[in-house]
Write a protein that holds these residues in place. Structure first.
Motif, PDB file in Angstrom:
ATOM      1  N   GLY A   7     -19.504  45.193   0.867  1.00 58.89           N
ATOM      2  CA  GLY A   7     -20.412  45.626  -0.192  1.00 58.89           C
ATOM      3  C   GLY A   7     -21.843  45.584   0.320  1.00 58.89           C
ATOM      4  O   GLY A   7     -22.199  44.701   1.099  1.00 58.89           O
ATOM      5  N   SER A  53     -26.241  47.253  -0.293  1.00 51.02           N
ATOM      6  CA  SER A  53     -27.232  48.066  -0.990  1.00 51.02           C
ATOM      7  C   SER A  53     -27.817  49.083  -0.019  1.00 51.02           C
ATOM      8  O   SER A  53     -27.912  48.821   1.182  1.00 51.02           O
ATOM      9  N   ASP A 108     -31.336  48.630   2.362  1.00 47.92           N
ATOM     10  CA  ASP A 108     -31.467  47.181   2.435  1.00 47.92           C
ATOM     11  C   ASP A 108     -32.437  46.873   3.566  1.00 47.92           C
ATOM     12  O   ASP A 108     -32.334  47.438   4.660  1.00 47.92           O
ATOM     13  N   LYS A 159     -18.319  49.576  -0.565  1.00 40.51           N
ATOM     14  CA  LYS A 159     -19.002  49.974  -1.799  1.00 40.51           C
ATOM     15  C   LYS A 159     -20.501  49.852  -1.552  1.00 40.51           C
ATOM     16  O   LYS A 159     -20.996  48.787  -1.195  1.00 40.51           O
ATOM     17  N   TYR A 185     -24.278  50.320  -3.131  1.00 40.12           N
ATOM     18  CA  TYR A 185     -25.046  50.394  -4.377  1.00 40.12           C
ATOM     19  C   TYR A 185     -26.454  50.886  -4.065  1.00 40.12           C
ATOM     20  O   TYR A 185     -27.127  50.328  -3.189  1.00 40.12           O
ATOM     21  N   ALA A 186     -26.899  51.902  -4.774  1.00 46.58           N
ATOM     22  CA  ALA A 186     -28.225  52.454  -4.538  1.00 46.58           C
ATOM     23  C   ALA A 186     -29.302  51.520  -5.075  1.00 46.58           C
ATOM     24  O   ALA A 186     -29.262  51.130  -6.250  1.00 46.58           O
ATOM     25  N   PHE A 189     -29.975  48.441  -4.952  1.00 42.39           N
ATOM     26  CA  PHE A 189     -29.616  47.227  -5.681  1.00 42.39           C
ATOM     27  C   PHE A 189     -30.437  46.028  -5.226  1.00 42.39           C
ATOM     28  O   PHE A 189     -30.729  45.125  -5.991  1.00 42.39           O
ATOM     29  N   ASN A 201     -23.824  41.315  -6.564  1.00 44.85           N
ATOM     30  CA  ASN A 201     -23.686  41.641  -7.979  1.00 44.85           C
ATOM     31  C   ASN A 201     -22.282  41.308  -8.497  1.00 44.85           C
ATOM     32  O   ASN A 201     -21.358  41.051  -7.726  1.00 44.85           O
ATOM     33  N   GLU A 259     -20.043  43.128  -9.947  1.00 47.05           N
ATOM     34  CA  GLU A 259     -18.967  44.051  -9.605  1.00 47.05           C
ATOM     35  C   GLU A 259     -18.403  43.753  -8.223  1.00 47.05           C
ATOM     36  O   GLU A 259     -17.192  43.892  -8.001  1.00 47.05           O
ATOM     37  N   GLU A 260     -19.271  43.332  -7.297  1.00 48.08           N
ATOM     38  CA  GLU A 260     -18.781  42.987  -5.956  1.00 48.08           C
ATOM     39  C   GLU A 260     -17.816  41.807  -6.022  1.00 48.08           C
ATOM     40  O   GLU A 260     -16.794  41.793  -5.317  1.00 48.08           O
TER      41      GLU A 260
END
Length: 206
Positions: A153, A155, A158, A183, A185-186, A188, A193, A195-196
């Motif tokens: 996971g 971002s 980053d 996964k 995440y834009a 983030f 998070n 969801e992770e």
């Protein structure tokens, strides 16, 4: 800065457990910090182990720096992960019941260790990390994950970990027969998070 083995534990006592989760903290973090995340994971019947880095840092520079510039700290850090795995194996837990969770610098260290020591493990979660070095040295990575599930996971962007390195890492692990889920995440930010954690539970800690 050479690390000395200092493993913090939680969960089921190692001698009584059938599964173990090794958790690797990030730069500036601690073993206790990363262990506290276990409350969000389905690991109630696991032994939990988290080695502590000297001065809360596994290696001094960016994971994208030339490898020799992070030595001897990096080799020492990899040895600490290896010693933690050996402690689990010595307790009679099989490799396929050993799991990993790393964040940031700890995710990079986890992924580098696994890529250098590929075999069938229980699974691995790495949040914001990739294999280590200014260039990917594929010759360092040998073995066969034999279907080990791996969740990455991150971002994008980053500040510390370019998404391109995460994708490159995913491809290496796939080449070595890991079952990789990534996964991205834009915007983030450099954190974990909810969801992770849920994805880790559904993919790794089923």
């Amino acid at each position: 800065m050479i690390h000395t083995l200092n493993i913090k534990t939680a969960g089921i006592p190692l001698k009584q457990a059938e599964k173990a989760l090794i958790m690797i903290h990030g730069r500036g973090g601690s073993a206790q910090d990363i262990l506290s995340l276990s409350q969000h994971l389905k690991v109630k019947d696991y032994a939990l182990l988290a080695p502590q880095a000297l001065n809360h840092t596994w290696y001094p520079l960016s994971f994208m720096a030339p490898v020799d510039q992070n030595e001897p700290w990096l080799s020492s850090a990899l040895e600490m992960v290896d010693e933690t795995v050996k402690a689990v194996l010595d307790a009679g837990i099989r490799p396929e019941n050993i799991y990993f969770f790393g964040f940031s610098q700890g995710a990079c260290l986890t992924l580098e260790f696994l890529a250098r020591n590929a075999q069938r493990f229980g699974g691995a979660t790495a949040i914001i990390g990739g294999v280590i070095g200014d260039k990917v040295n594929r010759e360092n990575y040998k073995g066969d994950f034999a279907g080990t599930p791996v969740f990455l996971g991150t971002s994008n962007p980053d500040f510390h970990v370019p998404v391109e390195r995460v994708y490159a890492t995913a491809n290496i692990f796939r080449e070595m027969n890991a079952e990789v889920t990534e996964k991205v995440y834009a915007n983030f930010g450099h954190s974990i998070n909810q969801e992770e954690m849920e994805l880790a539970n559904s993919i790794i800690f089923k």
